[in-house]
Design a protein around this motif. Structure first.
Motif, mmCIF file in Angstrom:
data_model
loop_
_atom_site.group_PDB
_atom_site.id
_atom_site.type_symbol
_atom_site.label_atom_id
_atom_site.label_comp_id
_atom_site.label_asym_id
_atom_site.label_seq_id
_atom_site.Cartn_x
_atom_site.Cartn_y
_atom_site.Cartn_z
ATOM 1 N N ILE A 113 54.563 34.235 36.745
ATOM 2 C CA ILE A 113 54.706 34.047 38.199
ATOM 3 C C ILE A 113 56.150 33.719 38.554
ATOM 4 O O ILE A 113 56.715 34.277 39.506
ATOM 5 C CB ILE A 113 53.761 32.930 38.692
ATOM 6 N N ARG A 133 59.026 36.185 40.616
ATOM 7 C CA ARG A 133 59.568 35.694 41.885
ATOM 8 C C ARG A 133 61.087 35.607 41.864
ATOM 9 O O ARG A 133 61.741 35.865 42.877
ATOM 10 C CB ARG A 133 58.988 34.304 42.205
ATOM 11 N N PHE A 151 51.530 42.523 41.892
ATOM 12 C CA PHE A 151 50.123 42.433 41.494
ATOM 13 C C PHE A 151 49.967 41.640 40.198
ATOM 14 O O PHE A 151 48.987 40.921 40.027
ATOM 15 C CB PHE A 151 49.526 43.830 41.338
ATOM 16 N N ASN A 196 49.979 38.007 41.085
ATOM 17 C CA ASN A 196 48.666 37.671 41.631
ATOM 18 C C ASN A 196 47.644 37.501 40.519
ATOM 19 O O ASN A 196 46.827 36.570 40.537
ATOM 20 C CB ASN A 196 48.198 38.782 42.584
ATOM 21 N N PHE A 230 48.205 34.203 38.631
ATOM 22 C CA PHE A 230 47.708 33.066 39.409
ATOM 23 C C PHE A 230 46.186 33.027 39.379
ATOM 24 O O PHE A 230 45.571 31.954 39.279
ATOM 25 C CB PHE A 230 48.208 33.158 40.858
ATOM 26 N N LEU A 231 45.558 34.206 39.469
ATOM 27 C CA LEU A 231 44.107 34.302 39.393
ATOM 28 C C LEU A 231 43.594 33.772 38.064
ATOM 29 O O LEU A 231 42.585 33.051 38.020
ATOM 30 C CB LEU A 231 43.677 35.758 39.582
ATOM 31 N N THR A 241 37.098 38.961 42.045
ATOM 32 C CA THR A 241 38.497 39.209 42.386
ATOM 33 C C THR A 241 39.224 39.883 41.235
ATOM 34 O O THR A 241 39.997 40.829 41.435
ATOM 35 C CB THR A 241 39.202 37.887 42.745
ATOM 36 N N LEU A 254 41.065 43.398 41.432
ATOM 37 C CA LEU A 254 42.516 43.354 41.272
ATOM 38 C C LEU A 254 42.964 44.261 40.120
ATOM 39 O O LEU A 254 44.003 44.924 40.202
ATOM 40 C CB LEU A 254 42.984 41.920 41.036
ATOM 41 N N CYS A 296 50.590 46.538 49.788
ATOM 42 C CA CYS A 296 50.406 45.634 48.647
ATOM 43 C C CYS A 296 49.714 44.345 49.076
ATOM 44 O O CYS A 296 48.799 43.868 48.393
ATOM 45 C CB CYS A 296 51.764 45.318 47.998
ATOM 46 N N ALA A 350 45.965 43.169 47.850
ATOM 47 C CA ALA A 350 45.819 41.877 47.167
ATOM 48 C C ALA A 350 44.840 40.971 47.909
ATOM 49 O O ALA A 350 43.931 40.387 47.300
ATOM 50 C CB ALA A 350 47.180 41.195 47.035
ATOM 51 N N SER A 367 41.263 42.134 47.521
ATOM 52 C CA SER A 367 40.715 41.785 46.207
ATOM 53 C C SER A 367 40.267 40.330 46.160
ATOM 54 O O SER A 367 39.247 40.008 45.539
ATOM 55 C CB SER A 367 41.765 42.042 45.114
ATOM 56 N N TRP A 368 41.030 39.456 46.829
ATOM 57 C CA TRP A 368 40.710 38.023 46.805
ATOM 58 C C TRP A 368 39.487 37.677 47.647
ATOM 59 O O TRP A 368 38.735 36.754 47.305
ATOM 60 C CB TRP A 368 41.908 37.202 47.280
#
Length: 314
Positions: A52, A56, A68, A71, A74-75, A116, A120, A147, A151, A154-155
């Motif tokens: 992550i 960034r 993605f 994401n 984090f998931l 999710t 995803l 995007c 995302a 999916s969540w």
């Protein structure tokens, strides 16, 4: 084990407190299991957090593929945090009791986040399909707005479905037995505690599983069928190897997650055993999230370069 109960109107005792047996059948290994699971949790948190951070901070990774991936990392942290801290507390305190509300909450988040993950992974496969099969249209199709929409979709897609499924399961009457032979609140062992015929609920679970697991998996297969066909048409072996290397890590993660999940929920009821269910659940809830950062980083030169850059700065 002590538990609270109340009398329902139909004279069936309704269990108010449940017990997660977990790994209580291995009394000599409780300390070792606590250490092993603690190390695994730290690896999952550190590995996924690093992905992550670098996606960034590194300019070279400001692409839809890595958006993605961030994401997804984090998931994975959220997904593991629903079950693993509870396992550690149970191993440390040896108090395995869990209230009905806590159990329902855990079951909801496990399956909502699992849904999710399915979608995803399908979105990530679609991203690779557009990038490889339609490279000229890729910046237009996979723009920032698209995007974000993919995302977010999916969540949230699993939220109403899993709220309904959780309510339906926990509206059942449960008999005197309150022991769940699992390390988290999973649907099959909970249905075993219910009084009366649960065949309708089992059919509902299988129908939802077909939609939430099989549909994304078919979409992933369709995307990769197109990708493989496009790769085989490339003129040079070097070009084919380069394109395949960007997809192989994602394909491996897909096979690990969907393979273990499908075996768990699609195999016949007669072949279910508590030991095998725990082993398969460990695989897709803890082991796979632990290996995912390694799979994505070790097989991706851009991620490795970003990690080196971050470590050199430190």
């Amino acid at each position: 084990m002590k538990y609270q109960e109340r009398k329902a109107e139909d004279n069936v005792s309704t269990v108010m407190q449940l017990v997660l047996l977990g790994f209580s059948d291995l009394p000599q290994l409780q300390g070792l299991l606590f250490v092993v699971f603690s190390i695994m949790y730290m690896i999952i948190l550190i590995g996924n957090s690093l992905i992550i951070i670098i996606t960034r901070l590194d300019v070279a990774l400001q692409k839809p593929m890595y958006f993605f991936l961030a994401n997804f990392s984090f998931l994975e942290i959220c997904y593991v945090s629903v079950t693993l801290p509870r396992i550690l507390v149970d191993l440390w305190t040896q108090d395995r009791s869990i209230s009905m509300l806590e159990c329902a909450t855990q079951l909801y988040f496990v399956f909502m986040l699992g849904t999710t993950e399915c979608f995803l992974l399908a979105v990530m496969a679609y991203d690779r399909y557009v990038a490889i099969c339609n490279p000229l249209h890729y910046p237009l199709v996979m723009n920032h707005k698209m995007c974000i929409q993919l995302a977010v979709g999916s969540w949230i897609i699993g939220i109403p479905v899993q709220i309904g499924q959780t309510w339906k399961i926990f509206s059942l009457h449960f008999c005197d037995c309150n022991q769940i032979n699992h390390f988290f609140c999973d649907i099959p062992p909970i249905l075993k505690l219910a009084c009366g015929d649960t065949s309708v609920h089992e059919v509902t679970v299988h129908v939802l599983a077909i939609f939430l697991i099989a549909v994304p998996f078919v979409l992933i297969l369709a995307s990769y069928s197109k990708i493989i066909f496009t790769i085989l048409r490339l003129p040079t072996a070097r070009g084919r190897a380069k394109v395949f290397s960007t997809c192989s890590s994602h394909l491996l993660v897909v096979l690990l997650f969907f393979g273990s999940g499908a075996i768990t929920y699609f195999r016949p009821k007669s072949s279910h055993s508590a030991g095998m269910d725990k082993l398969l659940s460990l695989f897709y809830t803890i082991v796979t999230p632990m290996f995912n950062p390694m799979i994505y980083s070790l097989r991706n030169k851009e991620v490795i370069a970003a990690l080196r850059k971050l470590l050199c700065k430190k």
